[in-house]
Design a protein around this motif. Structure first.
Motif, mmCIF file in Angstrom:
data_model
loop_
_atom_site.group_PDB
_atom_site.id
_atom_site.type_symbol
_atom_site.label_atom_id
_atom_site.label_comp_id
_atom_site.label_asym_id
_atom_site.label_seq_id
_atom_site.Cartn_x
_atom_site.Cartn_y
_atom_site.Cartn_z
ATOM 1 N N ASP A 40 -3.510 4.147 1.320
ATOM 2 C CA ASP A 40 -3.246 4.792 0.040
ATOM 3 C C ASP A 40 -2.962 3.751 -1.045
ATOM 4 O O ASP A 40 -2.527 2.630 -0.773
ATOM 5 N N HIS A 41 -3.225 4.154 -2.296
ATOM 6 C CA HIS A 41 -3.061 3.243 -3.430
ATOM 7 C C HIS A 41 -1.590 2.876 -3.626
ATOM 8 O O HIS A 41 -0.728 3.744 -3.841
ATOM 9 N N ASN A 42 -1.315 1.583 -3.540
ATOM 10 C CA ASN A 42 0.033 1.055 -3.819
ATOM 11 C C ASN A 42 1.128 1.819 -3.066
ATOM 12 O O ASN A 42 2.225 2.035 -3.575
ATOM 13 N N HIS A 43 0.786 2.217 -1.831
ATOM 14 C CA HIS A 43 1.732 2.988 -1.017
ATOM 15 C C HIS A 43 1.451 2.699 0.448
ATOM 16 O O HIS A 43 0.295 2.649 0.864
ATOM 17 N N LEU A 44 2.488 2.518 1.235
ATOM 18 C CA LEU A 44 2.347 2.300 2.669
ATOM 19 C C LEU A 44 2.644 3.616 3.383
ATOM 20 O O LEU A 44 3.796 4.052 3.448
ATOM 21 N N THR A 45 1.591 4.276 3.872
ATOM 22 C CA THR A 45 1.719 5.580 4.521
ATOM 23 C C THR A 45 1.890 5.372 6.018
ATOM 24 O O THR A 45 1.010 4.828 6.686
ATOM 25 N N ILE A 46 3.018 5.797 6.536
ATOM 26 C CA ILE A 46 3.355 5.574 7.941
ATOM 27 C C ILE A 46 3.502 6.909 8.653
ATOM 28 O O ILE A 46 4.211 7.800 8.181
ATOM 29 N N LEU A 47 2.847 7.054 9.790
ATOM 30 C CA LEU A 47 3.047 8.188 10.685
ATOM 31 C C LEU A 47 3.616 7.667 11.992
ATOM 32 O O LEU A 47 3.305 6.544 12.410
ATOM 33 N N GLU A 48 4.421 8.468 12.620
ATOM 34 C CA GLU A 48 4.936 8.071 13.932
ATOM 35 C C GLU A 48 3.782 8.030 14.931
ATOM 36 O O GLU A 48 2.944 8.925 14.964
ATOM 37 N N SER A 49 3.736 6.975 15.731
ATOM 38 C CA SER A 49 2.605 6.774 16.635
ATOM 39 C C SER A 49 2.494 7.858 17.701
ATOM 40 O O SER A 49 1.404 8.101 18.234
ATOM 41 N N GLY A 59 -1.558 -0.022 6.368
ATOM 42 C CA GLY A 59 -2.383 -0.590 5.313
ATOM 43 C C GLY A 59 -2.044 -0.023 3.948
ATOM 44 O O GLY A 59 -1.311 0.966 3.826
ATOM 45 N N GLU A 60 -2.583 -0.675 2.942
ATOM 46 C CA GLU A 60 -2.365 -0.283 1.545
ATOM 47 C C GLU A 60 -3.559 -0.746 0.736
ATOM 48 O O GLU A 60 -4.092 -1.837 0.974
ATOM 49 N N GLU A 61 -4.004 0.077 -0.211
ATOM 50 C CA GLU A 61 -4.997 -0.387 -1.178
ATOM 51 C C GLU A 61 -4.250 -0.858 -2.427
ATOM 52 O O GLU A 61 -3.793 -0.041 -3.235
ATOM 53 N N VAL A 80 5.223 -2.521 1.434
ATOM 54 C CA VAL A 80 4.359 -2.410 0.260
ATOM 55 C C VAL A 80 4.262 -3.752 -0.461
ATOM 56 O O VAL A 80 5.266 -4.460 -0.619
ATOM 57 N N ILE A 81 3.046 -4.089 -0.875
ATOM 58 C CA ILE A 81 2.818 -5.275 -1.692
ATOM 59 C C ILE A 81 2.495 -4.803 -3.105
ATOM 60 O O ILE A 81 1.515 -4.086 -3.324
ATOM 61 N N GLU A 82 3.310 -5.167 -4.059
ATOM 62 C CA GLU A 82 3.085 -4.741 -5.437
ATOM 63 C C GLU A 82 1.904 -5.505 -6.042
ATOM 64 O O GLU A 82 1.725 -6.694 -5.779
#
Length: 309
Positions: A40-49, A59-61, A80-82
């Motif tokens: 996702d854009h400028n966001h780190l989307t995490i789901l429990e494995s 990942g992050e775009e 997140v990487i700004e």
């Protein structure tokens, strides 16, 4: 070692996708992918494995739209990487690549022809990126160029010809999982990578990708790929389509495989599902070799370059 199928570029409703992370993950799981990057854009989307059988790689775009359109995937990061803005487009691109590497991630240059943001003169100035999206599944990313603009594949060859070691990838850049599946929709299942790794773990997948031990495709499945300084050998399984087109391995297609080198020169072509190129006579003339296999269905599969001299 087995092949593991994955998509590196996917969006959810945590940015501009139309579906929840759970729905997105379910689609890829149901369509027999092995791993997925939610970018996702400028966001780190995490789901429990434990919510899915898929290996989910963080990942992050990293996304800038003004004054330059710079979109770069950060794969395998922990936070997140700004986005970073610099005085020029190339310096901005390089700074964000450097930030990804400093964070321990793999950097992927996304869709250079989206908004005609990056050209070959920009890309040959960049160092350190691991991947470039040669094929992106969205219609408005202009993979094939036109009107005097080069295709992304041509730009990739310009980078390789200047001894910039960067691997090609194919991705979905999927946003739309609801309602219709159509050419003007940003649907999943259009581009992927197949990674040759010891087992399905984040470390092994990322290590294999870092080393170029994978191929990428928008429809062709390879059985075996052997690359060395003397020859390239490839066995083609067939055309592989995801649910929504056809969920079968089609074996009656015709195949042309090209041996490609400096500045995109096609050195040789072989027909059929069993491919062999002898490189011994060609090594002194060229910097790298790669292959592209084209099916009579219109789909393609690409191997990574091997470098000489």
């Amino acid at each position: 070692m087995p092949w593991f199928k994955g998509n590196l570029h996917t969006h959810t409703n945590k940015s501009d996708g139309d579906s929840s992370p759970e729905i997105v993950v379910d689609w890829y799981s149901n369509n027999k992918y092995d791993f997925l990057v939610l970018s996702d854009h400028n966001h780190l989307t995490i789901l429990e494995s434990d919510q899915t059988k898929l290996l989910l790689i963080p990942g992050e775009e990293i996304t800038l739209n003004l004054p330059y359109t710079i979109h770069i995937n950060a794969i395998g990061i922990k936070k997140v990487i700004e986005p970073t803005l610099r005085s020029t487009k190339v310096k901005t691109l390089q700074a964000n690549i450097d930030n990804i590497i400093s964070a321990g991630g793999l950097a992927e240059i996304n869709h250079p022809n989206f908004r005609w943001a990056l050209n070959e003169k920009d890309l040959v100035q960049v160092r350190g990126a691991h991947f470039i999206e040669v094929f992106n599944g969205n219609y408005n990313t202009h993979n094939y160029g036109g009107g005097g603009k080069k295709s992304v594949e041509e730009m990739w060859d310009e980078m390789l010809s200047k001894k910039i070691k960067i691997w090609g990838v194919a991705v979905d850049d999927s946003h739309h999982f609801k309602e219709e599946f159509a050419p003007h929709r940003h649907n999943p299942g259009r581009g992927w990578v197949e990674v040759f790794a010891k087992n399905l773990s984040e470390k092994n997948i990322l290590d294999s990708m870092r080393n170029g031990n994978f191929y990428f495709s928008n429809g062709i499945k390879f059985k075996n790929i052997k690359l060395n300084k003397e020859k390239i050998e490839i066995k083609i399984s067939g055309d592989y389509f995801n649910k929504g087109l056809s969920n079968s391995l089609i074996t009656d297609s015709k195949y042309t495989t090209q041996l490609i080198s400096n500045n995109g020169e096609i050195i040789d072509e072989v027909y059929g599902k069993s491919v062999k190129f002898n490189l011994v006579k060609e090594i002194k003339k060229y910097t790298y070799f790669r292959t592209k296999t084209i099916s009579s269905t219109g789909s393609a599969g690409w191997t990574q370059p091997i470098f000489f001299n």
